[in-house]
Scaffold this motif. Structure first.
Motif, PDB file in Angstrom:
ATOM      1  N   MET A  15       0.951  -1.378  -0.225  1.00 42.63           N
ATOM      2  CA  MET A  15      -0.105   0.269   0.205  1.00 42.63           C
ATOM      3  C   MET A  15       0.719   1.210   0.685  1.00 42.63           C
ATOM      4  O   MET A  15       1.409   1.957   1.563  1.00 42.63           O
ATOM      5  N   ALA A  16       1.361   1.700  -1.323  1.00 42.16           N
ATOM      6  CA  ALA A  16       2.080   2.708  -1.501  1.00 42.16           C
ATOM      7  C   ALA A  16       1.744   4.110  -1.303  1.00 42.16           C
ATOM      8  O   ALA A  16       0.428   4.319  -1.564  1.00 42.16           O
ATOM      9  N   ASP A  17       1.810   4.510  -0.330  1.00 41.15           N
ATOM     10  CA  ASP A  17       1.348   6.070   0.380  1.00 41.15           C
ATOM     11  C   ASP A  17       1.910   6.854   0.418  1.00 41.15           C
ATOM     12  O   ASP A  17       2.702   6.959   0.983  1.00 41.15           O
ATOM     13  N   ARG A  22      -0.098  11.497   9.618  1.00 43.23           N
ATOM     14  CA  ARG A  22       0.913  11.191  11.400  1.00 43.23           C
ATOM     15  C   ARG A  22      -0.139   9.852  11.726  1.00 43.23           C
ATOM     16  O   ARG A  22       0.817   9.438  11.175  1.00 43.23           O
ATOM     17  N   GLU A  23      -1.108   9.665  11.509  1.00 42.66           N
ATOM     18  CA  GLU A  23      -2.038   8.257  12.094  1.00 42.66           C
ATOM     19  C   GLU A  23      -0.969   6.841  11.342  1.00 42.66           C
ATOM     20  O   GLU A  23      -0.597   5.933  11.617  1.00 42.66           O
ATOM     21  N   ARG A  28       2.328   2.314  11.128  1.00 40.09           N
ATOM     22  CA  ARG A  28       3.204   1.629  10.261  1.00 40.09           C
ATOM     23  C   ARG A  28       5.137   1.797  11.129  1.00 40.09           C
ATOM     24  O   ARG A  28       5.654   0.936  10.916  1.00 40.09           O
ATOM     25  N   ALA A  29       5.054   2.773  12.491  1.00 44.09           N
ATOM     26  CA  ALA A  29       5.906   2.737  13.603  1.00 44.09           C
ATOM     27  C   ALA A  29       5.610   1.266  14.088  1.00 44.09           C
ATOM     28  O   ALA A  29       6.498   0.917  14.757  1.00 44.09           O
TER      29      ALA A  29
END
Length: 130
Positions: A15-17, A22-23, A28-29
């Motif tokens: 899923m390339a965004d 921020r969410e 991802r973090a």
């Protein structure tokens, strides 16, 4: 690694965004950290498999007791203050790790706090508290 983590990691990559909010960045973090912790646990368990015997169990103690004892053993007020943050960080991740791995982390942070060669500096503007 659990299948759900692998699937989540795969979905994360596919899923390339190009402009994540921020969410999305925080998610991802968190996924990245979960994957790293899981990898650390798997490596630990390969090296130190759980014993199958009925060895005697270590007496229990609370996180606040651990913090209190580490702060008391520290040789400087700065290290004593650090004990709180170190114990807090260890406590937060302990639910995802085998008990022996948590024990090892406690021993490592104890070693750091008792190391006379480790003398953390105060941040500018902070004064040592009595």
């Amino acid at each position: 690694m659990g299948d759900w983590l692998r699937e989540l990691a795969d979905a994360r990559v596919t899923m390339a965004d190009l402009e994540p909010d921020r969410e999305t960045t925080n998610r991802r973090a968190a996924v990245g950290q979960a994957i790293r912790v899981r990898g650390e646990v798997e490596a630990f368990e390969r090296r130190w498999p759980s014993p199958q015997s009925l060895d005697p169990v270590v007496p229990t103690f609370t996180w606040s007791q651990l913090e209190r004892q580490l702060a008391d053993l520290a040789d400087t007020p700065m290290k004593a203050a650090m004990a709180r943050d170190l114990v807090s960080a260890t406590r937060k991740t302990s639910q995802f790790k085998p008990p022996e791995m948590v024990l090892r982390e406690i021993l490592c942070l104890t070693w750091a706090l008792l190391d006379e060669g480790f003398q953390p500096d105060l941040e500018p503007g902070l004064a040592e508290q009595p």
